[in-house]
Design a protein around this motif. Structure first.
Motif, PDB file in Angstrom:
ATOM      1  N   ASP A 208      94.355  90.045  33.933  1.00  5.57           N
ATOM      2  CA  ASP A 208      95.383  89.814  32.915  1.00  5.57           C
ATOM      3  C   ASP A 208      96.650  89.184  33.488  1.00  5.57           C
ATOM      4  O   ASP A 208      97.728  89.320  32.920  1.00  5.57           O
ATOM      5  N   TYR A 209      96.530  88.495  34.635  1.00  4.62           N
ATOM      6  CA  TYR A 209      97.673  87.733  35.126  1.00  4.62           C
ATOM      7  C   TYR A 209      98.020  86.637  34.102  1.00  4.62           C
ATOM      8  O   TYR A 209      97.101  86.008  33.542  1.00  4.62           O
ATOM      9  N   PRO A 210      99.293  86.370  33.900  1.00  5.00           N
ATOM     10  CA  PRO A 210      99.686  85.255  33.029  1.00  5.00           C
ATOM     11  C   PRO A 210      99.538  83.935  33.804  1.00  5.00           C
ATOM     12  O   PRO A 210     100.518  83.330  34.241  1.00  5.00           O
ATOM     13  N   ILE A 211      98.304  83.497  33.970  1.00  4.69           N
ATOM     14  CA  ILE A 211      98.006  82.385  34.870  1.00  4.69           C
ATOM     15  C   ILE A 211      98.775  81.119  34.492  1.00  4.69           C
ATOM     16  O   ILE A 211      99.329  80.434  35.357  1.00  4.69           O
ATOM     17  N   ALA A 212      98.818  80.788  33.212  1.00  2.00           N
ATOM     18  CA  ALA A 212      99.532  79.578  32.793  1.00  2.00           C
ATOM     19  C   ALA A 212     101.009  79.665  33.178  1.00  2.00           C
ATOM     20  O   ALA A 212     101.601  78.682  33.630  1.00  2.00           O
ATOM     21  N   LYS A 213     101.601  80.848  33.021  1.00  5.53           N
ATOM     22  CA  LYS A 213     103.003  81.044  33.387  1.00  5.53           C
ATOM     23  C   LYS A 213     103.176  80.904  34.901  1.00  5.53           C
ATOM     24  O   LYS A 213     104.101  80.213  35.374  1.00  5.53           O
ATOM     25  N   LEU A 214     102.316  81.539  35.675  1.00  6.96           N
ATOM     26  CA  LEU A 214     102.393  81.441  37.135  1.00  6.96           C
ATOM     27  C   LEU A 214     102.199  79.998  37.583  1.00  6.96           C
ATOM     28  O   LEU A 214     102.906  79.515  38.465  1.00  6.96           O
ATOM     29  N   PHE A 215     101.255  79.329  36.962  1.00  8.24           N
ATOM     30  CA  PHE A 215     100.972  77.945  37.319  1.00  8.24           C
ATOM     31  C   PHE A 215     102.190  77.068  37.059  1.00  8.24           C
ATOM     32  O   PHE A 215     102.449  76.109  37.801  1.00  8.24           O
ATOM     33  N   SER A 216     102.938  77.400  36.007  1.00  8.44           N
ATOM     34  CA  SER A 216     104.114  76.584  35.658  1.00  8.44           C
ATOM     35  C   SER A 216     105.224  76.698  36.695  1.00  8.44           C
ATOM     36  O   SER A 216     106.116  75.848  36.745  1.00  8.44           O
ATOM     37  N   PHE A 217     105.189  77.735  37.530  1.00 13.01           N
ATOM     38  CA  PHE A 217     106.197  77.909  38.580  1.00 13.01           C
ATOM     39  C   PHE A 217     105.971  76.959  39.757  1.00 13.01           C
ATOM     40  O   PHE A 217     106.875  76.761  40.565  1.00 13.01           O
ATOM     41  N   ILE A 218     104.775  76.419  39.871  1.00 14.39           N
ATOM     42  CA  ILE A 218     104.399  75.657  41.057  1.00 14.39           C
ATOM     43  C   ILE A 218     104.823  74.204  40.902  1.00 14.39           C
ATOM     44  O   ILE A 218     104.474  73.559  39.910  1.00 14.39           O
ATOM     45  N   PRO A 219     105.563  73.660  41.860  1.00  9.88           N
ATOM     46  CA  PRO A 219     105.991  72.256  41.761  1.00  9.88           C
ATOM     47  C   PRO A 219     104.814  71.292  41.773  1.00  9.88           C
ATOM     48  O   PRO A 219     103.733  71.591  42.288  1.00  9.88           O
ATOM     49  N   GLN A 220     105.039  70.121  41.203  1.00 10.48           N
ATOM     50  CA  GLN A 220     104.017  69.094  41.226  1.00 10.48           C
ATOM     51  C   GLN A 220     103.646  68.716  42.664  1.00 10.48           C
ATOM     52  O   GLN A 220     104.449  68.822  43.577  1.00 10.48           O
ATOM     53  N   LYS A 221     102.403  68.293  42.848  1.00  6.70           N
ATOM     54  CA  LYS A 221     101.865  67.825  44.128  1.00  6.70           C
ATOM     55  C   LYS A 221     101.737  68.938  45.171  1.00  6.70           C
ATOM     56  O   LYS A 221     101.623  68.671  46.368  1.00  6.70           O
ATOM     57  N   SER A 222     101.760  70.193  44.710  1.00  6.48           N
ATOM     58  CA  SER A 222     101.607  71.323  45.628  1.00  6.48           C
ATOM     59  C   SER A 222     100.139  71.563  45.975  1.00  6.48           C
ATOM     60  O   SER A 222      99.226  71.078  45.299  1.00  6.48           O
ATOM     61  N   PHE A 223      99.927  72.351  47.041  1.00  5.21           N
ATOM     62  CA  PHE A 223      98.589  72.763  47.474  1.00  5.21           C
ATOM     63  C   PHE A 223      98.352  74.186  46.991  1.00  5.21           C
ATOM     64  O   PHE A 223      99.131  75.092  47.304  1.00  5.21           O
ATOM     65  N   ILE A 224      97.258  74.388  46.239  1.00  5.50           N
ATOM     66  CA  ILE A 224      96.968  75.690  45.625  1.00  5.50           C
ATOM     67  C   ILE A 224      95.547  76.098  45.976  1.00  5.50           C
ATOM     68  O   ILE A 224      94.582  75.447  45.563  1.00  5.50           O
ATOM     69  N   THR A 225      95.402  77.161  46.744  1.00  7.23           N
ATOM     70  CA  THR A 225      94.077  77.652  47.133  1.00  7.23           C
ATOM     71  C   THR A 225      93.628  78.761  46.187  1.00  7.23           C
ATOM     72  O   THR A 225      94.366  79.715  45.944  1.00  7.23           O
ATOM     73  N   ASN A 226      92.415  78.632  45.673  1.00  8.04           N
ATOM     74  CA  ASN A 226      91.809  79.695  44.880  1.00  8.04           C
ATOM     75  C   ASN A 226      91.093  80.650  45.835  1.00  8.04           C
ATOM     76  O   ASN A 226      90.116  80.267  46.491  1.00  8.04           O
ATOM     77  N   GLU A 227      91.579  81.890  45.910  1.00  6.83           N
ATOM     78  CA  GLU A 227      91.005  82.876  46.834  1.00  6.83           C
ATOM     79  C   GLU A 227      90.106  83.894  46.139  1.00  6.83           C
ATOM     80  O   GLU A 227      89.853  84.971  46.685  1.00  6.83           O
ATOM     81  N   ALA A 228      89.620  83.581  44.957  1.00  5.14           N
ATOM     82  CA  ALA A 228      88.743  84.522  44.252  1.00  5.14           C
ATOM     83  C   ALA A 228      87.483  84.797  45.071  1.00  5.14           C
ATOM     84  O   ALA A 228      86.992  83.939  45.803  1.00  5.14           O
ATOM     85  N   THR A 229      86.968  86.002  44.940  1.00  3.17           N
ATOM     86  CA  THR A 229      85.757  86.385  45.653  1.00  3.17           C
ATOM     87  C   THR A 229      84.580  85.517  45.204  1.00  3.17           C
ATOM     88  O   THR A 229      84.569  84.996  44.082  1.00  3.17           O
ATOM     89  N   LYS A 230      83.597  85.358  46.082  1.00  2.38           N
ATOM     90  CA  LYS A 230      82.393  84.598  45.751  1.00  2.38           C
ATOM     91  C   LYS A 230      81.320  85.572  45.276  1.00  2.38           C
ATOM     92  O   LYS A 230      80.979  86.532  45.967  1.00  2.38           O
ATOM     93  N   ASP A 231      80.783  85.311  44.079  1.00  2.45           N
ATOM     94  CA  ASP A 231      79.805  86.222  43.491  1.00  2.45           C
ATOM     95  C   ASP A 231      78.383  85.977  43.975  1.00  2.45           C
ATOM     96  O   ASP A 231      77.507  86.826  43.809  1.00  2.45           O
ATOM     97  N   TYR A 232      78.148  84.806  44.568  1.00  4.00           N
ATOM     98  CA  TYR A 232      76.799  84.425  44.946  1.00  4.00           C
ATOM     99  C   TYR A 232      76.757  84.052  46.427  1.00  4.00           C
ATOM    100  O   TYR A 232      77.642  83.337  46.908  1.00  4.00           O
ATOM    101  N   PRO A 233      75.731  84.504  47.155  1.00  3.68           N
ATOM    102  CA  PRO A 233      75.677  84.251  48.602  1.00  3.68           C
ATOM    103  C   PRO A 233      75.386  82.798  48.961  1.00  3.68           C
ATOM    104  O   PRO A 233      75.648  82.377  50.095  1.00  3.68           O
ATOM    105  N   ASP A 234      74.849  82.016  48.017  1.00  8.51           N
ATOM    106  CA  ASP A 234      74.465  80.645  48.347  1.00  8.51           C
ATOM    107  C   ASP A 234      74.834  79.651  47.242  1.00  8.51           C
ATOM    108  O   ASP A 234      74.256  78.564  47.153  1.00  8.51           O
ATOM    109  N   SER A 235      75.807  80.017  46.404  1.00 10.08           N
ATOM    110  CA  SER A 235      76.213  79.130  45.316  1.00 10.08           C
ATOM    111  C   SER A 235      77.708  79.251  45.074  1.00 10.08           C
ATOM    112  O   SER A 235      78.284  80.336  45.198  1.00 10.08           O
TER     113      SER A 235
END
Length: 252
Positions: A208-235
């Motif tokens: 329930d993070y307000p992702i759109a709001k958080l995303f709006s804080f990030i300046p243009q041309k920034s580097f954003i890493t998605n660190e979500a866990t991987k659900d599949y061992p080979d995909s």
């Protein structure tokens, strides 16, 4: 925006699919976690990929604790290997956690001892995942002292910041604004529990993070890493779904 895939150096099963997704412009770079003692065995997986890299040094879970005086030598060894990955993959940044327990002075001393202009210091939650320890680098003043004294850059992890603000009963969005004033070079973004104190690395729309709001804080041309866990061992199809979600946000 530059969108990144987080992988471990030992994640060989993802290599070919990662290349296909990069060529399909699903993501723009890989943030590679330098798993301890893996350089010789794994660098061959990555060194010939036509993909930009950022390196993440080992954290407390794998023995790195820059706030612990007794770990100075082993910390140096782990840092050295992370820099080897950065050298070979021509990475502009190497991300470090400030450690747990101890004090910021020890963290500063150890960063100065391994200093490299590519170092970024990442903010942490107040508590470790098991809540047994207090993390260094959870607060704005401490992060500012560490980065300014050591002349290193800053990586803002939104999930860590939300957890720290909740632990200290601070307004989350105001706390984030203070961290944003430190001018991050890199951002980590996943979903999670907005009232929680533990970073859960959920896929977008699973929390329930307000992702759109958080995303709006990030300046243009920034580097954003998605660190979500991987659900599949080979995909990486779960990562691909996360990227489609972020790209939709970029359209607005």
């Amino acid at each position: 925006m530059q969108l990144g895939l987080k992988l471990f150096s030992i994640n060989q099963p993802y290599v070919l699919e990662a290349l296909k997704l990069y060529e399909a412009q699903v993501f723009d770079y890989i943030e590679l976690y330098a798993y301890p003692q893996s350089f010789k065995e794994t660098i061959g997986f990555w060194k010939d990929l036509p993909i930009p890299f950022i390196i993440h040094a080992p954290h407390f879970g794998h023995g790195m604790n820059l706030a612990c005086k007794e770990k100075k030598y082993s910390n140096q060894q782990l840092a050295h290997e992370a820099f080897l990955f950065a050298d070979k993959l021509k990475a502009p940044w190497v991300v470090f956690h400030p450690g747990v327990e101890g004090n910021q002075e020890e963290t500063i001393r150890q960063i100065q001892g391994i200093f490299d202009s590519r170092i970024l210091i990442e903010n942490k939650p107040y508590y470790s995942t098991d809540k047994k320890y207090v993390c260094r680098g959870w607060g704005v003043e401490e992060l500012q002292a560490i980065c300014q004294t050591t002349k290193t850059g800053f990586c803002l992890d939104f999930g860590h910041a939300i957890c720290a603000a909740n632990s200290k009963k601070e307004d989350v969005l105001l706390f984030l604004q203070k961290l944003l004033a430190l001018k991050p070079a890199l951002y980590h973004l996943t979903d999670g529990h907005f009232k929680g104190e533990t970073d859960t690395h959920l896929h977008f729309e699973q929390g329930d993070y307000p992702i759109a709001k958080l995303f709006s804080f990030i300046p243009q041309k920034s580097f954003i890493t998605n660190e979500a866990t991987k659900d599949y061992p080979d995909s990486l199809k779960d990562f691909q779904q996360d990227m489609y979600y972020l790209k939709k946000l970029l359209e607005f």
